[in-house]
Design a protein around this motif. Structure first.
Motif, PDB file in Angstrom:
ATOM      1  N   ASN A  64       0.801  -1.218   0.000  1.00 43.17           N
ATOM      2  CA  ASN A  64       0.000   0.000   0.000  1.00 43.17           C
ATOM      3  C   ASN A  64       0.834   1.269   0.000  1.00 43.17           C
ATOM      4  N   ILE A  65       2.144   1.130  -0.143  1.00 48.37           N
ATOM      5  CA  ILE A  65       3.054   2.240  -0.363  1.00 48.37           C
ATOM      6  C   ILE A  65       4.340   1.635  -0.917  1.00 48.37           C
ATOM      7  N   VAL A  66       5.130   2.414  -1.651  1.00 48.36           N
ATOM      8  CA  VAL A  66       6.352   1.890  -2.261  1.00 48.36           C
ATOM      9  C   VAL A  66       7.531   2.788  -1.911  1.00 48.36           C
ATOM     10  N   VAL A  67       8.665   2.154  -1.607  1.00 45.90           N
ATOM     11  CA  VAL A  67       9.938   2.854  -1.457  1.00 45.90           C
ATOM     12  C   VAL A  67      10.812   2.461  -2.642  1.00 45.90           C
ATOM     13  N   THR A  68      11.248   3.445  -3.424  1.00 43.42           N
ATOM     14  CA  THR A  68      12.099   3.172  -4.581  1.00 43.42           C
ATOM     15  C   THR A  68      13.534   3.552  -4.236  1.00 43.42           C
ATOM     16  N   LEU A  69      14.465   2.666  -4.558  1.00 35.16           N
ATOM     17  CA  LEU A  69      15.862   2.827  -4.174  1.00 35.16           C
ATOM     18  C   LEU A  69      16.714   3.143  -5.398  1.00 35.16           C
ATOM     19  N   HIS A  70      17.555   4.156  -5.281  1.00 37.62           N
ATOM     20  CA  HIS A  70      18.393   4.617  -6.387  1.00 37.62           C
ATOM     21  C   HIS A  70      19.821   4.712  -5.857  1.00 37.62           C
ATOM     22  N   HIS A  71      20.563   3.590  -5.957  1.00 35.81           N
ATOM     23  CA  HIS A  71      21.836   3.441  -5.260  1.00 35.81           C
ATOM     24  C   HIS A  71      23.016   4.071  -5.981  1.00 35.81           C
ATOM     25  N   ASP A  72      22.918   4.258  -7.282  1.00 39.41           N
ATOM     26  CA  ASP A  72      24.097   4.642  -8.056  1.00 39.41           C
ATOM     27  C   ASP A  72      24.624   6.001  -7.612  1.00 39.41           C
ATOM     28  N   ALA A  73      25.928   6.066  -7.415  1.00 37.78           N
ATOM     29  CA  ALA A  73      26.559   7.322  -7.021  1.00 37.78           C
ATOM     30  C   ALA A  73      26.338   8.371  -8.101  1.00 37.78           C
ATOM     31  N   GLY A  74      26.079   9.594  -7.684  1.00 35.96           N
ATOM     32  CA  GLY A  74      25.854  10.680  -8.626  1.00 35.96           C
ATOM     33  C   GLY A  74      24.396  10.954  -8.898  1.00 35.96           C
ATOM     34  N   ILE A  75      23.495  10.036  -8.541  1.00 34.82           N
ATOM     35  CA  ILE A  75      22.058  10.275  -8.706  1.00 34.82           C
ATOM     36  C   ILE A  75      21.612  11.231  -7.602  1.00 34.82           C
ATOM     37  N   VAL A  76      21.158  12.417  -7.994  1.00 34.67           N
ATOM     38  CA  VAL A  76      20.802  13.435  -7.009  1.00 34.67           C
ATOM     39  C   VAL A  76      19.295  13.618  -6.868  1.00 34.67           C
ATOM     40  N   MET A  77      18.501  13.054  -7.784  1.00 28.78           N
ATOM     41  CA  MET A  77      17.049  13.194  -7.713  1.00 28.78           C
ATOM     42  C   MET A  77      16.393  12.043  -8.461  1.00 28.78           C
TER      43      MET A  77
END
Length: 309
Positions: A234-247
């Motif tokens: 009923n809710i999602v957490v999205t993970l963006h691990h790559d270095a340099g990703i700012v948004m």
């Protein structure tokens, strides 16, 4: 709003009631846009079909039981592909068949953009102490504990104070709030995008969440998820691990109210900062509440080491 029967409603229903349910004009417009089968609409157990009913019906079409491992991010059946891989085409280039997982991702993203009027906000969080605490737990417990586990725990613990962030829109004036937060988490290890669900996450410790997420990562490596592990969030957490990703701006999954995004921690002077973003359905949540939700997440993450993980 004006209502009218289904265009094909003259045929009797299976129960022999005649015309079937009435359909509001916004609902019919969405039926036409998405190409929803009128028979599925007619089978809905309601007297009046509203736009939210059609959204849930379309989202349910993404959750068919899988019959092979190359299913979708939600366990959906990928369906047949007839294009040969690498077939030469006139004028150069070739056709490539998309995986079943990627087609399922495409269906979910398309449905989200078609049905959810989403907005977005983000906040910077000083995660230096939280990252240090996670590393200490990893060393002491000899199991991987990271910032994503802390965020999942923090999100789940906001269920009581921010119930609409976990809700499902029922109709234009009603939302259904679940009893417990079931947090979906994006995992993509190169074999496809999956969103397994950590159920009753507010009742679990950070280490329990870390253990469950670790097991899901191992399953993602071979695509061995069961349908019940991918459904019911009923809710999602999205993970963006790559270095340099700012948004990162996540989609709001159909049938849900919002999605939380976490970028990789970045050094800023003497601090370690990460951006936590929130996409939210504006029919359920307004900007002020979104800011309060993000501020509560920031306070939880910046104060996590003092709370006894």
């Amino acid at each position: 709003p004006p209502r009218h029967p289904l265009a094909s409603a003259a045929a009797p229903t299976e129960t022999g009631t005649g015309d079937g349910p009435l359909v509001t004009a916004p609902a019919q417009a969405l039926i036409d846009l998405l190409g929803v089968d009128p028979e599925r609409v007619r089978a809905l157990p309601v007297k009046v079909v509203r736009r939210a009913d059609v959204e849930r019906l379309a989202a349910a079409g993404l959750h068919a039981s899988p019959t092979r491992r190359e299913g979708g991010l939600d366990g959906s059946e990928p369906g047949p592909v007839t294009v040969d891989r690498g077939t030469p085409r006139t004028g150069g280039g070739s056709l490539r068949a998309l995986s079943g997982n990627q087609r399922a991702v495409g269906r979910t993203v398309s449905l989200s953009h078609q049905t959810v009027p989403a907005a977005f906000a983000a906040v910077k969080v000083d995660v230096g102490e939280a990252v240090a605490a996670a590393r200490d737990l990893t060393r002491r417990l000899r199991m991987l504990v990271g910032l994503p586990d802390l965020l999942i725990s923090a999100v789940a613990r906001l269920h009581h104070d921010f119930p609409l962030f976990f809700a499902t829109l029922v109709d234009e004036g009603t939302a259904r709030v679940p009893e417990s937060p079931h947090v979906g988490v994006t995992i993509d290890l190169g074999t496809g995008l999956y969103v397994p669900v950590i159920r009753d996450a507010n009742a679990k410790s950070v280490t329990e969440i870390a253990g469950e997420l670790g097991a899901y990562r191992r399953l993602a490596q071979r695509g061995g998820f069961r349908e019940e592990q991918l459904a019911g969030g009923n809710i999602v957490v999205t993970l963006h691990h790559d270095a340099g990703i700012v948004m990162a701006v996540p989609i709001v999954f159909p049938g849900q109210a919002c999605a939380v995004a976490l970028t990789s921690p970045q050094p800023e002077g003497e601090r370690t900062m990460a951006v936590v973003g929130l996409s939210y359905d504006h029919r359920l949540i307004n900007g002020r509440d979104a800011v309060l939700f993000l501020q509560a997440l920031r306070e939880a993450l910046e104060g996590a080491p003092a709370e006894g993980l």
